[in-house]
Design a protein around this motif. Structure first.
Motif, PDB file in Angstrom:
ATOM      1  N   ALA A 165       0.858  -1.195   0.000  1.00 13.19           N
ATOM      2  CA  ALA A 165       0.000   0.000   0.000  1.00 13.19           C
ATOM      3  C   ALA A 165       0.891   1.242   0.000  1.00 13.19           C
ATOM      4  CB  ALA A 165      -0.924  -0.023   1.211  1.00 13.19           C
ATOM      5  N   LYS A 166       1.955   1.199   0.809  1.00 12.22           N
ATOM      6  CA  LYS A 166       2.896   2.334   0.866  1.00 12.22           C
ATOM      7  C   LYS A 166       3.614   2.494  -0.472  1.00 12.22           C
ATOM      8  CE  LYS A 166       3.863   3.723   5.388  1.00 12.22           C
ATOM      9  NZ  LYS A 166       3.486   2.702   6.392  1.00 12.22           N
ATOM     10  N   VAL A 167       4.065   1.352  -1.031  1.00 10.65           N
ATOM     11  CA  VAL A 167       4.802   1.406  -2.298  1.00 10.65           C
ATOM     12  C   VAL A 167       3.922   2.037  -3.381  1.00 10.65           C
ATOM     13  CG1 VAL A 167       5.799  -0.016  -4.152  1.00 10.65           C
ATOM     14  CG2 VAL A 167       6.306  -0.551  -1.763  1.00 10.65           C
ATOM     15  N   GLU A 168       2.668   1.568  -3.465  1.00  8.29           N
ATOM     16  CA  GLU A 168       1.769   2.070  -4.514  1.00  8.29           C
ATOM     17  C   GLU A 168       1.516   3.573  -4.372  1.00  8.29           C
ATOM     18  OE1 GLU A 168      -0.560  -2.157  -5.270  1.00  8.29           O
ATOM     19  OE2 GLU A 168      -1.210  -0.789  -3.692  1.00  8.29           O
ATOM     20  N   GLU A 169       1.511   4.024  -3.134  1.00  6.63           N
ATOM     21  CA  GLU A 169       1.296   5.452  -2.910  1.00  6.63           C
ATOM     22  C   GLU A 169       2.559   6.256  -3.291  1.00  6.63           C
ATOM     23  OE1 GLU A 169       0.074   6.247   1.177  1.00  6.63           O
ATOM     24  OE2 GLU A 169       1.154   8.162   0.976  1.00  6.63           O
ATOM     25  N   LEU A 170       3.715   5.787  -2.818  1.00  6.13           N
ATOM     26  CA  LEU A 170       4.967   6.537  -3.038  1.00  6.13           C
ATOM     27  C   LEU A 170       5.364   6.594  -4.504  1.00  6.13           C
ATOM     28  CD1 LEU A 170       6.936   5.111   0.016  1.00  6.13           C
ATOM     29  CD2 LEU A 170       6.396   7.537  -0.348  1.00  6.13           C
ATOM     30  N   VAL A 171       5.050   5.518  -5.222  1.00  5.59           N
ATOM     31  CA  VAL A 171       5.535   5.388  -6.587  1.00  5.59           C
ATOM     32  C   VAL A 171       4.762   6.289  -7.553  1.00  5.59           C
ATOM     33  CG1 VAL A 171       4.151   3.478  -7.518  1.00  5.59           C
ATOM     34  CG2 VAL A 171       6.630   3.470  -7.802  1.00  5.59           C
ATOM     35  N   ARG A 172       3.716   6.907  -7.063  1.00  2.62           N
ATOM     36  CA  ARG A 172       2.981   7.852  -7.916  1.00  2.62           C
ATOM     37  C   ARG A 172       3.793   9.120  -8.173  1.00  2.62           C
ATOM     38  NH1 ARG A 172      -2.116   7.961  -4.695  1.00  2.62           N
ATOM     39  NH2 ARG A 172      -2.609   5.761  -4.646  1.00  2.62           N
ATOM     40  N   ASP A 173       4.761   9.361  -7.294  1.00  2.00           N
ATOM     41  CA  ASP A 173       5.620  10.535  -7.461  1.00  2.00           C
ATOM     42  C   ASP A 173       6.579  10.285  -8.632  1.00  2.00           C
ATOM     43  OD1 ASP A 173       7.599  12.429  -7.327  1.00  2.00           O
ATOM     44  OD2 ASP A 173       8.028  12.156  -5.189  1.00  2.00           O
ATOM     45  N   PRO A 174       6.545  11.128  -9.664  1.00  2.00           N
ATOM     46  CA  PRO A 174       7.409  10.898 -10.836  1.00  2.00           C
ATOM     47  C   PRO A 174       8.904  10.950 -10.526  1.00  2.00           C
ATOM     48  CG  PRO A 174       6.028  12.863 -11.133  1.00  2.00           C
ATOM     49  CD  PRO A 174       5.663  12.294  -9.807  1.00  2.00           C
ATOM     50  N   ALA A 175       9.282  11.506  -9.359  1.00  2.00           N
ATOM     51  CA  ALA A 175      10.708  11.514  -8.995  1.00  2.00           C
ATOM     52  C   ALA A 175      11.189  10.107  -8.629  1.00  2.00           C
ATOM     53  CB  ALA A 175      10.942  12.462  -7.818  1.00  2.00           C
ATOM     54  N   VAL A 176      10.252   9.222  -8.279  1.00  2.00           N
ATOM     55  CA  VAL A 176      10.646   7.858  -7.888  1.00  2.00           C
ATOM     56  C   VAL A 176      10.906   7.042  -9.146  1.00  2.00           C
ATOM     57  CG1 VAL A 176       9.933   5.740  -6.709  1.00  2.00           C
ATOM     58  CG2 VAL A 176       9.418   7.962  -5.698  1.00  2.00           C
ATOM     59  N   LYS A 177      12.182   6.790  -9.408  1.00  2.00           N
ATOM     60  CA  LYS A 177      12.587   6.122 -10.649  1.00  2.00           C
ATOM     61  C   LYS A 177      12.849   4.643 -10.460  1.00  2.00           C
ATOM     62  CE  LYS A 177      13.135   9.564 -13.666  1.00  2.00           C
ATOM     63  NZ  LYS A 177      12.290   9.636 -14.873  1.00  2.00           N
ATOM     64  N   GLY A 178      13.062   4.223  -9.231  1.00  2.00           N
ATOM     65  CA  GLY A 178      13.436   2.822  -9.065  1.00  2.00           C
ATOM     66  C   GLY A 178      13.139   2.320  -7.673  1.00  2.00           C
ATOM     67  N   MET A 179      13.318   1.016  -7.537  1.00  2.00           N
ATOM     68  CA  MET A 179      13.083   0.377  -6.241  1.00  2.00           C
ATOM     69  C   MET A 179      14.008  -0.830  -6.140  1.00  2.00           C
ATOM     70  SD  MET A 179       9.508  -1.148  -4.833  1.00  2.00           S
ATOM     71  CE  MET A 179       9.431  -2.246  -3.434  1.00  2.00           C
ATOM     72  N   TRP A 180      14.671  -0.956  -5.012  1.00  2.00           N
ATOM     73  CA  TRP A 180      15.501  -2.140  -4.748  1.00  2.00           C
ATOM     74  C   TRP A 180      14.632  -3.279  -4.264  1.00  2.00           C
ATOM     75  CZ3 TRP A 180      20.127  -2.171  -6.645  1.00  2.00           C
ATOM     76  CH2 TRP A 180      20.892  -1.011  -6.710  1.00  2.00           C
ATOM     77  N   CYS A 181      14.818  -4.454  -4.827  1.00  2.00           N
ATOM     78  CA  CYS A 181      14.073  -5.623  -4.368  1.00  2.00           C
ATOM     79  C   CYS A 181      15.019  -6.811  -4.285  1.00  2.00           C
ATOM     80  CB  CYS A 181      12.967  -5.979  -5.372  1.00  2.00           C
ATOM     81  SG  CYS A 181      11.760  -4.682  -5.634  1.00  2.00           S
ATOM     82  N   VAL A 182      15.040  -7.490  -3.144  1.00  2.00           N
ATOM     83  CA  VAL A 182      15.711  -8.794  -3.042  1.00  2.00           C
ATOM     84  C   VAL A 182      14.566  -9.769  -2.770  1.00  2.00           C
ATOM     85  CG1 VAL A 182      17.503 -10.148  -1.903  1.00  2.00           C
ATOM     86  CG2 VAL A 182      17.764  -7.673  -2.093  1.00  2.00           C
ATOM     87  N   PRO A 183      13.976 -10.301  -3.855  1.00  2.00           N
ATOM     88  CA  PRO A 183      12.643 -10.893  -3.745  1.00  2.00           C
ATOM     89  C   PRO A 183      12.600 -12.271  -3.094  1.00  2.00           C
ATOM     90  CG  PRO A 183      13.467 -11.115  -5.978  1.00  2.00           C
ATOM     91  CD  PRO A 183      14.466 -10.258  -5.240  1.00  2.00           C
ATOM     92  N   LYS A 184      13.731 -12.958  -3.065  1.00  2.00           N
ATOM     93  CA  LYS A 184      13.711 -14.292  -2.448  1.00  2.00           C
ATOM     94  C   LYS A 184      14.745 -14.341  -1.333  1.00  2.00           C
ATOM     95  CE  LYS A 184      13.307 -18.058  -5.205  1.00  2.00           C
ATOM     96  NZ  LYS A 184      13.733 -19.321  -5.873  1.00  2.00           N
ATOM     97  N   TYR A 185      14.355 -14.841  -0.170  1.00  2.00           N
ATOM     98  CA  TYR A 185      15.262 -14.950   0.973  1.00  2.00           C
ATOM     99  C   TYR A 185      16.032 -13.628   1.145  1.00  2.00           C
ATOM    100  CZ  TYR A 185      14.513 -19.946  -0.104  1.00  2.00           C
ATOM    101  OH  TYR A 185      13.982 -21.179  -0.381  1.00  2.00           O
TER     102      TYR A 185
END
Ligand code: PMP
Length: 428
Positions: A165-185
């Protein structure tokens, strides 16, 4: 619970733990649980690789001479070998040299200088850009952002990935170009992203049309139990959601074969791979293809890779068990810390009471036990709660892990007793 003890019981308990800690310190041990490095025994598992590909064995299946320049995308049979693991067709994979971190770094620098497919201008020409950083997270990701002035926005992890929910809200800002994800373990919380999390990341509406998920699947095959966890294929999920260029996938064999001499991978959409190769071919005339051949000769196929990872698991699982056993036996029901037993990856993440993490690290250091600096799992090295500790049990011997775990549990207890006593004094 420490908080429920009477004044006299708290004092007696504190005296006992202090005596145990003093005895631990008096042993004069030198223990290091700071970094997720493979142990020498793990590196030995790939010792046979050092003799490969061997004299006169230098031709790829296509007949290219692996000793020579060229082949920026990587040897085809190596891309085929890792295709299942990366969840991408061989033509959508680039094989790099020995560090996926370098591929992540280069991707960011190239994005800053040139933009990525879909960018109106290079990221560096925007007035400000930001990355979402799930916390606790990997300090070297955060260090890249800090190095290049990319603002970091922490987002809490939930046990099945970041708080969407937080990610979806924050990512609406066009300044947010990327996100770090370590998706497994994940590093360090060991949690894996749920299917719903992956789908929401793939389909969420982003303010920046050129937003990228930096999907660092560093622990893709690094299981610690026989439940081999699978996560949703992010490249497919992004394509299905109509965002085919959203994910840059990274992985490496650093913790499969040799941490200093493995292979790194970039996998993505057709447009992104083309973009990556256009930049990479300015940077190098070609990667170390002999090392690529060495890897296929040694691992042979995906079954060989999985069997090799089982050998790592046999060495690592007892160390993780030792850590969680020590924490459970000393800390269960004390209210001093929370942790989960990892089912994969390289870390045990421990949350101690607010404000106590740096005290624990200092107590440990005083007793000859090095822990990762408190705050390291947060952007800018600043944990606002001063509560997260990252334990890395892979490198020390099993007996050292046992000693260190016992020491850590004592430091956590002592710090909790100290802060409870201080709290009561301030209330008195
Ligand atoms: N990503 C994560 C999440 C890691 O934990 C590590 C190593 N600790 C790396 C990347 C580094 O990978 P490489 O050796 O391929 O650069």
């Amino acid at each position: 619970m420490i908080a429920d003890l009477s004044a006299a019981d708290l004092e007696a308990f504190g005296a006992r733990i202090q005596a145990d800690y003093d005895a631990f310190r008096a042993r004069g041990l030198k223990l290091d649980m700071t970094r997720g490095k493979p142990a020498p025994e793990q590196l030995d598992l790939a010792e046979g690789m050092l003799a490969l590909p061997g004299n006169r064995d230098h031709l790829t299946e296509a007949g290219e001479d692996a000793r020579n320049y060229g082949g920026v995308q990587g040897v085809a049979e190596v891309r085929a070998l890792f295709s299942g693991t990366l969840g991408a067709k061989p033509e959508r994979i680039v094989v790099g040299d020995n560090a996926s971190l370098a591929m992540m770094h280069d991707s960011i620098v190239w994005a800053l200088l040139k933009g990525v497919p879909g960018s109106a201008k290079p990221w560096g020409r925007e007035s400000e850009i930001a990355f979402l950083c799930p916390v606790p997270g990997y300090d070297r990701h955060f260090a890249i952002c800090e190095e290049y002035g990319i603002r970091m926005i922490p987002v809490p992890m939930t046990g099945h990935g970041p708080d969407m929910a937080k990610v979806e809200e924050l990512v609406r800002d066009p300044a947010v170009k990327g996100m770090w994800c370590v998706p497994k373990y994940s590093n360090p919380s060991a949690e894996s992203y749920s299917d719903e999390t992956v789908r929401r990341l793939a389909s969420m509406k982003t303010g920046a049309p050129d937003f990228r998920l930096f999907w660092d699947n560093a622990y893709v095959l690094h299981h610690l139990t026989d439940e081999r966890r699978e996560i949703l294929n992010v490249l497919d999920a992004c394509a299905d959601a109509g965002n085919p260029d959203r994910a840059f996938v990274f992985a490496s064999t650093s913790k499969m074969t040799l941490a200093g001499a493995g292979l790194a991978f970039f996998a993505s959409s057709e447009a992104n791979v083309k973009w990556y190769l256009a930049r990479a071919s300015k940077r190098t005339i070609g990667p170390d293809k002999l090392n690529q051949l060495r890897h296929v000769r040694f691992l042979r196929d995906e079954a060989g890779l999985v069997a090799h990872m089982d050998k790592h698991r046999a060495l690592l699982a007892p160390k993780f068990q030792t850590v969680t056993d020590a924490l459970t036996s000393r800390l269960a029901n004390q209210g001093a810390a929370r942790w989960i037993k990892p089912d994969g990856g390289y870390f045990v993440s421990v949350d101690v009471t607010e404000g106590a993490a740096s005290r624990v690290v200092a107590l440990a250091k005083d007793a000859g036990l090095l822990l990762t600096a408190a705050g390291a799992t947060w952007p800018y090295g600043k944990d606002p709660h001063d509560s997260n500790l990252r334990l890395a049990p892979s490198y020390p011997s099993l007996s050292d892990v046992k000693a260190a775990s016992e020491g850590i549990a004592l430091c956590i207890l002592l710090a909790a007793i100290e802060s409870e006593s201080a709290r009561r004094r301030s209330e008195a």
